[in-house]
Scaffold this motif. Structure first.
Motif, short mmCIF file in Angstrom:
data_model
loop_
_atom_site.label_atom_id
_atom_site.label_comp_id
_atom_site.label_asym_id
_atom_site.label_seq_id
_atom_site.Cartn_x
_atom_site.Cartn_y
_atom_site.Cartn_z
N HIS A 198 3.14 -10.76 2.72
CA HIS A 198 3.68 -10.43 2.70
C HIS A 198 4.86 -8.86 1.87
O HIS A 198 5.36 -8.49 1.66
N TYR A 199 3.20 -8.38 1.73
CA TYR A 199 3.86 -7.35 1.37
C TYR A 199 4.09 -6.42 2.97
O TYR A 199 5.19 -5.13 3.16
N ASN A 200 3.70 -6.57 4.40
CA ASN A 200 4.44 -6.64 5.20
C ASN A 200 5.81 -6.46 5.74
O ASN A 200 6.52 -6.21 6.21
N LEU A 201 6.05 -7.98 4.99
CA LEU A 201 7.60 -8.32 5.06
C LEU A 201 8.26 -7.06 3.48
O LEU A 201 9.36 -7.48 4.78
N GLY A 202 7.25 -7.10 2.94
CA GLY A 202 8.65 -6.75 1.88
C GLY A 202 9.09 -4.84 2.83
O GLY A 202 9.52 -4.28 2.06
N GLN A 203 7.84 -4.36 3.72
CA GLN A 203 8.04 -2.99 4.21
C GLN A 203 8.73 -2.81 4.78
O GLN A 203 9.92 -2.48 5.13
N VAL A 204 9.18 -4.15 5.68
CA VAL A 204 9.85 -4.03 6.56
C VAL A 204 11.52 -4.25 5.75
O VAL A 204 12.72 -3.54 6.39
N LEU A 205 12.04 -5.34 4.66
CA LEU A 205 12.73 -5.20 4.16
C LEU A 205 13.26 -4.24 3.89
O LEU A 205 14.82 -3.64 3.80
N ALA A 220 3.78 -11.21 -3.79
CA ALA A 220 2.74 -10.24 -3.10
C ALA A 220 1.76 -9.77 -4.60
O ALA A 220 -0.22 -10.02 -4.60
N GLN A 221 2.44 -9.28 -5.12
CA GLN A 221 1.69 -8.68 -6.82
C GLN A 221 1.43 -9.90 -7.41
O GLN A 221 0.14 -10.01 -8.39
N GLU A 222 1.67 -10.83 -7.80
CA GLU A 222 1.39 -12.32 -8.45
C GLU A 222 -0.15 -12.91 -7.33
O GLU A 222 -1.00 -12.80 -7.86
N LEU A 223 0.28 -12.71 -6.09
CA LEU A 223 -0.79 -13.33 -5.35
C LEU A 223 -2.26 -12.58 -5.56
O LEU A 223 -3.26 -13.15 -5.39
N TYR A 224 -1.80 -11.31 -5.61
CA TYR A 224 -3.49 -10.67 -5.71
C TYR A 224 -2.75 -9.39 -7.23
O TYR A 224 -2.84 -7.72 -6.52
N PRO A 225 -2.90 -9.84 -7.80
CA PRO A 225 -2.13 -8.69 -9.55
C PRO A 225 -3.05 -7.71 -9.70
O PRO A 225 -2.42 -6.14 -9.93
N ASN A 226 -4.44 -7.45 -8.91
CA ASN A 226 -5.77 -6.02 -9.00
C ASN A 226 -5.44 -5.23 -8.21
O ASN A 226 -6.17 -4.28 -8.45
N LEU A 227 -4.98 -5.90 -7.03
CA LEU A 227 -5.21 -4.53 -5.68
C LEU A 227 -3.77 -3.68 -6.33
O LEU A 227 -2.90 -3.73 -6.69
N SER A 228 -4.63 -2.10 -6.16
CA SER A 228 -3.98 -0.93 -6.53
C SER A 228 -2.41 -0.36 -6.42
O SER A 228 -1.26 -0.57 -6.58
N LEU A 229 -2.57 -1.26 -4.62
CA LEU A 229 -1.53 -0.54 -3.87
C LEU A 229 -0.31 -1.70 -4.25
O LEU A 229 0.78 -1.12 -5.07
N PHE A 230 -0.43 -2.71 -4.89
CA PHE A 230 0.46 -3.56 -4.74
C PHE A 230 0.90 -3.50 -6.65
O PHE A 230 1.92 -3.50 -6.31
N GLN A 231 -0.14 -2.72 -7.07
CA GLN A 231 0.32 -2.66 -8.58
C GLN A 231 1.63 -1.12 -8.69
O GLN A 231 2.26 -0.94 -9.13
#
Length: 165
Positions: free
Chosen positions: A124-131, A147-158
């Motif tokens: 999801h993150y990679n697709l978001g980057q392209v979009l 992506a944030q909902e799937l992995y809320p603790n990852l600082s990159l997504f936060q």
């Protein structure tokens, strides 16, 4: 048939030439549409002939790191042809296509990865980057939120800025 061939993309120099030759514009020669000839090293050819999807995927990843993007594309396409339900191959192909500047095709590859493994946040993150690169900010925000909902603790997504316009 390979995944890209099924999507209607030319997959060889010959197919590109046939498409070019069928253009109505008489001044365009097929050679003008071919950016550079596809050169495949012996190493790549050996893996493509005798390898499993894992071998092709590993080779594609290695070639991507070496900057040999055309060869990486070929190896990853073969990995997908050998095992079309392995999501990581589509993700890797998306990365190669993104580096080649083929953002529409990269998005297709990432969407296929998501379809096969929807709970993996990196796709999801990679697709978001392209979009985002394509200027499709609202759609990118939606994908980033997933992506944030799937992995809320990852600082990159936060740290993804969902307020950009």
């Amino acid at each position: 048939m390979t995944w890209f061939k099924n999507k209607g993309f030319p997959t060889s120099k010959v197919e590109v030439q046939v498409k070019a030759d069928s253009l109505s514009e008489p001044n365009i020669k097929s050679e003008q549409l071919i950016e550079k000839p596809l050169l495949i090293t012996e190493r790549t050819l050996k893996v493509l002939k005798n390898g499993s999807y894992k071998d092709c995927l590993k080779l594609g990843e290695t070639l991507k790191k070496e900057g040999k993007l055309d060869e990486a594309f070929t190896a990853l396409e073969e990995a997908i042809a050998l095992h079309p339900n392995y999501s990581w191959s589509y993700n890797s192909l998306g990365k190669v296509l993104e580096k080649l500047g083929k953002l529409d095709k990269a998005a297709i590859a990432y969407r296929q990865a998501i379809k096969l493994k929807p709970k993996f946040p990196w796709y999801h993150y990679n697709l978001g980057q392209v979009l985002e690169k394509q200027g499709k900010l609202e759609e990118a925000k939606t994908i980033y939120r997933i992506a944030q909902e799937l992995y809320p603790n990852l600082s990159l997504f936060q740290n993804i800025n969902l307020t950009k316009k």
